[in-house]
Design an enzyme around this catalytic site. Sequence first.
Site, mmCIF file in Angstrom:
data_model
loop_
_atom_site.group_PDB
_atom_site.id
_atom_site.type_symbol
_atom_site.label_atom_id
_atom_site.label_comp_id
_atom_site.label_asym_id
_atom_site.label_seq_id
_atom_site.Cartn_x
_atom_site.Cartn_y
_atom_site.Cartn_z
ATOM 1 N N HIS A 18 0.862 -1.195 0.000
ATOM 2 C CA HIS A 18 0.000 0.000 0.000
ATOM 3 C C HIS A 18 0.888 1.232 0.000
ATOM 4 C CE1 HIS A 18 -3.846 2.030 1.790
ATOM 5 N NE2 HIS A 18 -3.125 2.907 1.113
ATOM 6 N N HIS A 20 1.259 4.910 -2.258
ATOM 7 C CA HIS A 20 0.900 5.838 -3.347
ATOM 8 C C HIS A 20 2.195 6.488 -3.799
ATOM 9 C CE1 HIS A 20 -3.437 5.617 -2.300
ATOM 10 N NE2 HIS A 20 -2.945 5.367 -1.108
ATOM 11 N N HIS A 198 -9.661 1.191 -1.358
ATOM 12 C CA HIS A 198 -9.586 1.737 -0.006
ATOM 13 C C HIS A 198 -10.990 1.661 0.591
ATOM 14 C CE1 HIS A 198 -5.771 3.317 -1.292
ATOM 15 N NE2 HIS A 198 -5.597 4.080 -0.241
ATOM 16 N N GLU A 201 -11.339 3.203 6.067
ATOM 17 C CA GLU A 201 -10.284 4.050 6.640
ATOM 18 C C GLU A 201 -11.000 5.099 7.504
ATOM 19 O OE1 GLU A 201 -8.127 6.398 3.739
ATOM 20 O OE2 GLU A 201 -6.510 6.888 5.144
ATOM 21 N N ASP A 279 1.733 3.813 2.965
ATOM 22 C CA ASP A 279 0.720 4.707 2.390
ATOM 23 C C ASP A 279 1.359 5.893 1.648
ATOM 24 O OD1 ASP A 279 -1.883 5.332 1.742
ATOM 25 O OD2 ASP A 279 -2.491 5.976 3.742
ATOM 26 N N ASP A 280 1.699 6.948 2.388
ATOM 27 C CA ASP A 280 2.304 8.155 1.800
ATOM 28 C C ASP A 280 3.494 8.560 2.666
ATOM 29 O OD1 ASP A 280 0.058 8.910 -0.255
ATOM 30 O OD2 ASP A 280 -0.980 8.499 1.623
HETATM 31 N N1 HPA Z 1 -6.683 7.298 1.541
HETATM 32 C C1 HPA Z 1 -7.320 7.692 0.447
HETATM 33 N N2 HPA Z 1 -6.698 8.227 -0.588
HETATM 34 C C2 HPA Z 1 -5.390 8.379 -0.543
HETATM 35 C C3 HPA Z 1 -4.674 7.998 0.564
HETATM 36 C C4 HPA Z 1 -5.354 7.422 1.664
HETATM 37 O O1 HPA Z 1 -4.803 7.047 2.708
HETATM 38 N N3 HPA Z 1 -3.385 8.287 0.288
HETATM 39 C C5 HPA Z 1 -3.332 8.812 -0.947
HETATM 40 N N4 HPA Z 1 -4.553 8.874 -1.457
HETATM 41 ZN ZN ZN Z 2 -3.786 4.811 0.636
#
Ligand code: HPA
Ligand code: ZN
Length: 340
Positions: A18, A20, A198, A201, A279-280
Amino acid sequence: MDSELKSFIEGLPKVELHLHIEGSLEPELMFKIAERNNLALEYDSVESLKKAYKFNNLQEFLDIYYKGAQVLIHEIDFFDLTWAYLEKVHTQKVHHVEVFFDPQTHTERGIHFNTVIKGIYEALKKGERDLGISFKLIMCFLRHLSEEDAFKTLEQAKEYKSLIYGIGLDSSELGNPPSKFKNVFKEASNQGYVCVAHAGEEGPAEYVWDALNTLNIARIDHGNRSLDDLSLTQHLIKEQIGLTICPLSNLELCVVTELKNHPLKNMLDKGLLATINSDDPAYFGGYMNENYLAISKALELNKMDIIQLAKNGINASFLDYDEKQKLHKILTDYIKLSTV
Ligand code: HPA
Ligand code: ZN
């Protein structure tokens, strides 16, 4: 955490499921790319940009994340972005990555689909060749945009079908349930893409059900809220559907108030196929090692939990049976050596 467990985690062979790629754009590289593209940033220094990285929810993050991505114009920008990520995770013993990219973030600004995918793909190929990191590329639809827009993106991807393994769904979750995209995911499935989304969350457990039932997805991204629903939890355990958990992201986006309250340990104890991911990483304070270390410390995970997480990463990946066996062997050899 004792230093032995810390070095065990740092050397542990890992898989990232996961990530991006736009979320791995470090401030330093953002400034460098902006400068060579003659673009002015809203912030006058790396330090002032970093100070803006304080989020109360997913949307506050997304607003900054989409702005940051605007410096990416040329193929070389996408290449440099991806290569920087690969070089970084290579030092953290990541052997395999499944990478998201958001074409609409760029095509909306007039950047060609070709520019985006070629830059990313060339770097991934180089990573495979030079660093031994295998990969799968997953194209995400932005869920705040329409299904019609997603259909256009799927159409643009047709030429590059052989480069793209799967389809995902990201961006603003609340108010944009998976079922909004049921037709385009059906078409993507028909075209042979593996689908993920996703869900759970910020959105409720029903969104996870919705992703499973209406989008035919093979893995859930995040899925934190799944434990709210007992029958959903039982289903995820029985079918061994992977959950790509992102601890530092959850903390930074206030999905959990503190890491001590994170459901990961509970998920592991119940037998869910939970994995650790970043994630990021440029926005949330760390890559794979930092995520493993932070969550292990907060939840007092032991060596067996950590080994389980690494195994889950391999099992929840889209690698084929032989490739998974190879990684399990690397992991087993590492564990044997570390206990000597
Ligand atoms: N959630 C949804 N969209 C996203 C995320 C996330 O954690 N990171 C980058 N785009
Ligand atoms: Zn994500």
